[in-house]
Design an enzyme around this catalytic site. Structure first.
Site, mmCIF file in Angstrom:
data_model
loop_
_atom_site.group_PDB
_atom_site.id
_atom_site.type_symbol
_atom_site.label_atom_id
_atom_site.label_comp_id
_atom_site.label_asym_id
_atom_site.label_seq_id
_atom_site.Cartn_x
_atom_site.Cartn_y
_atom_site.Cartn_z
ATOM 1 N N ASN A 35 0.869 -1.171 0.000
ATOM 2 C CA ASN A 35 0.000 0.000 0.000
ATOM 3 C C ASN A 35 0.909 1.225 0.000
ATOM 4 O OD1 ASN A 35 -1.803 2.025 0.477
ATOM 5 N ND2 ASN A 35 -2.690 1.133 2.346
ATOM 6 N N ARG A 127 -2.709 -2.219 -3.312
ATOM 7 C CA ARG A 127 -3.932 -1.460 -3.091
ATOM 8 C C ARG A 127 -3.886 -0.235 -3.999
ATOM 9 N NH1 ARG A 127 -4.991 3.084 1.014
ATOM 10 N NH2 ARG A 127 -7.224 3.372 0.746
ATOM 11 N N HIS A 217 -13.183 2.626 0.608
ATOM 12 C CA HIS A 217 -13.175 1.562 1.623
ATOM 13 C C HIS A 217 -13.830 0.297 1.077
ATOM 14 C CE1 HIS A 217 -13.130 4.534 5.291
ATOM 15 N NE2 HIS A 217 -11.899 4.178 4.956
ATOM 16 N N ARG A 278 -12.049 14.948 8.547
ATOM 17 C CA ARG A 278 -12.907 15.343 7.422
ATOM 18 C C ARG A 278 -14.312 15.669 7.907
ATOM 19 N NH1 ARG A 278 -11.323 10.249 4.456
ATOM 20 N NH2 ARG A 278 -9.315 10.701 3.506
ATOM 21 N N GLU A 424 -8.336 -5.672 5.171
ATOM 22 C CA GLU A 424 -8.208 -5.358 3.745
ATOM 23 C C GLU A 424 -7.015 -6.084 3.123
ATOM 24 O OE1 GLU A 424 -9.290 -0.838 3.370
ATOM 25 O OE2 GLU A 424 -8.908 -1.366 5.451
#
Ligand code: ADP
Length: 443
Positions: A35, A127, A217, A278, A424
């Site tokens: 990643n 990823r 996600h 956020r 993940e």
């Protein structure tokens, strides 16, 4: 870092040279999951196989993080025994970072059984954040796939170029002989119908720029939905759940018939739930207002919404939920309480919306750092939900922390709630193995 343990139970397959058919006819591979971020690289080495329903054989052999690539990099490596190595050394680019990771993986210090040279790594899974409308599934890397990821750069200018750097560096190091796959954050949500993914903007903007909701996600939501059906032993078509991933980034997905029907993140990960830094949903007119009143340029507005808002913005203290809960508990901090309240309320709103949109559902599933560890937040989200049949069992809820998996609702609750720790990297490893083996992807 949480200690590495066998994934979903003790591993039965020894690591070793790649073989398509191990003694019990189960193919196994060591997959390096990468990643690549702007100045960071996270990796895991997972010994995984094709047997996913009996499953539970996959073993996480090692993992690590390299931060501050481009200067004096901070390195943290951990092997399956939980031995952690922390060092700092200058690392110029992603190629240097992967080199450093590989040197350690094959070293005596890492001590990974059967992994003493590069040939013990059989495939690489990457990823990638944005697959646009082009990628509805994980896929093996080919020149066309690279071109497709490049074409999605406009949609994810901050992420796809870094992901590509990781892919190019791995290709340089491993050469063409080793299969590599890409797994997209957006792919799971490509099943959304038009009514979910279109914004109520002039339609030609969608035609011209593919301006629409993509959702993110996806690998996490897909893993959770997949794991749920494995636990319950039901077919994919019977998976009707709301998956709620609460980490630093937060999103909720309505999963109907095992597919993403709607999700809270949009064109970018900014939309939807309140997150660490956020804002999630706001009135878009706020942007113009801020520009007029504060004299902000668009970059400042962007930074404000992505980096200075959410839990951090409301509390003025931190984006870390654990710290906010401690502030509220120990000092009765008003704004910490407010930040948590707004966070919880937004999640409730989305649950309500998805229950209506899905015509009811079977379960709500929590995952992510907050979803997996904070019984308190789960309890607040599930409070007063008897109207839709959800009755939390506080004792069960309190027990499920730190990677534990299970149900948190009371017997007889008609809407159930579960905690399913997400993974993940495991799904990336499994997709990679199945693509290499040309088997069906887990969905
Ligand atoms: P990322 O999205 O970066 O992968 P994580 O999934 O690790 O992040 O989630 C990070 C969030 O989880 C942080 O807000 C952190 O405070 C929160 N968290 C972790 N453990 C707990 C806990 N025991 N109680 C409350 N929040 C927690």
């Amino acid at each position: 870092m949480l200690p590495i343990s066998h994934i979903n139970g003790p591993g039965a397959i020894p690591s070793g040279p790649f073989s398509f058919f191990f003694p019990d006819n189960v193919p196994t591979m060591n997959v390096l999951v990468l990643n690549a971020g702007s100045s960071s690289l996270k990796f895991q080495l997972i010994d995984t196989d094709l047997d996913m329903i009996a499953g539970n054989r996959d073993r996480r052999l090692a993992r690590g993080v390299i931060e501050r690539i481009g200067s004096q990099a901070l390195i943290s490596f951990e092997n399956a025994a939980g031995n952690i190595v922390r060092t700092a050394q200058p690392i110029r680019d992603h190629r240097g970072a992967i080199d450093a990771a590989l040197r350690w993986l094959v070293s005596d210090e890492a001590g990974i059984e059967g992994v003493s040279s590069l040939s013990a790594i059989h495939a690489v899974g990457h990823r990638v954040v944005h697959g646009g409308e082009k990628f509805t599934n994980s896929t093996l890397i080919t020149p066309e796939v690279i071109k497709g990821i490049e074409e999605c750069i406009a949609l994810a200018p901050l992420h796809n170029p870094d992901n590509l750097r990781g892919i190019r560096a791995a290709t340089e190091i491993f050469g063409p002989g080793i299969p590599q796959a890409v797994v997209f954050d957006t792919a799971f949500h490509q099943s959304m119908p038009e009514a979910s993914y279109l914004y109520a903007l002039p339609y030609q903007l969608y035609r011209r720029y593919k301006l629409r909701r993509y959702g993110f996600h996806g690998t996490s939501h897909r893993y959770i939905a997949y794991r749920y059906r494995t636990i319950l032993g039901i077919p994919k078509s019977d998976v009707n759940v709301i998956t709620i991933h609460l980490g630093n980034g937060c999103s909720a997905t309505a999963v109907k018939g095992g597919r993403s029907l709607d999700t809270s993140m949009g064109l970018t990960p900014l939309e939807g739930l309140v997150m660490g830094t956020r804002s999630g949903d706001i009135d878009p007119a706020i942007i113009e207002y801020l520009m007029a009143m504060e004299g902000f340029g668009i970059e400042q507005v962007d930074a404000l919404l992505n980096k200075q808002s959410g839990l951090l913005g409301i509390s003025g203290l931190t984006n870390d939920m654990r710290e906010l809960l401690a502030e509220e508990r120990e000092h009765g901090d008003r704004r910490a309480r407010l930040a948590i309240e707004i966070f919880v309320q937004r999640i409730k709103k989305y649950i309500g919306a998805y229950l209506a949109e899905m015509n009811g559902t079977d379960a709500i599933i929590f995952a992510g750092g907050i979803g997996e560890n904070s019984a308190e937040i789960r309890s607040r989200i599930c409070r007063d939900m008897g109207w839709c049949g959800l009755r939390l069992d506080e004792e069960r809820n309190a027990k499920l922390v730190a990677g534990a998996e299970g149900e948190i609702t009371a017997d007889g609750s008609t809407l159930r709630a579960y905690v399913i720790p997400t993974d993940e990297e495991l799904l990336i490893a499994r997709d990679t193995v199945r693509l290499v083996e040309r088997a069906e992807l887990p969905r």
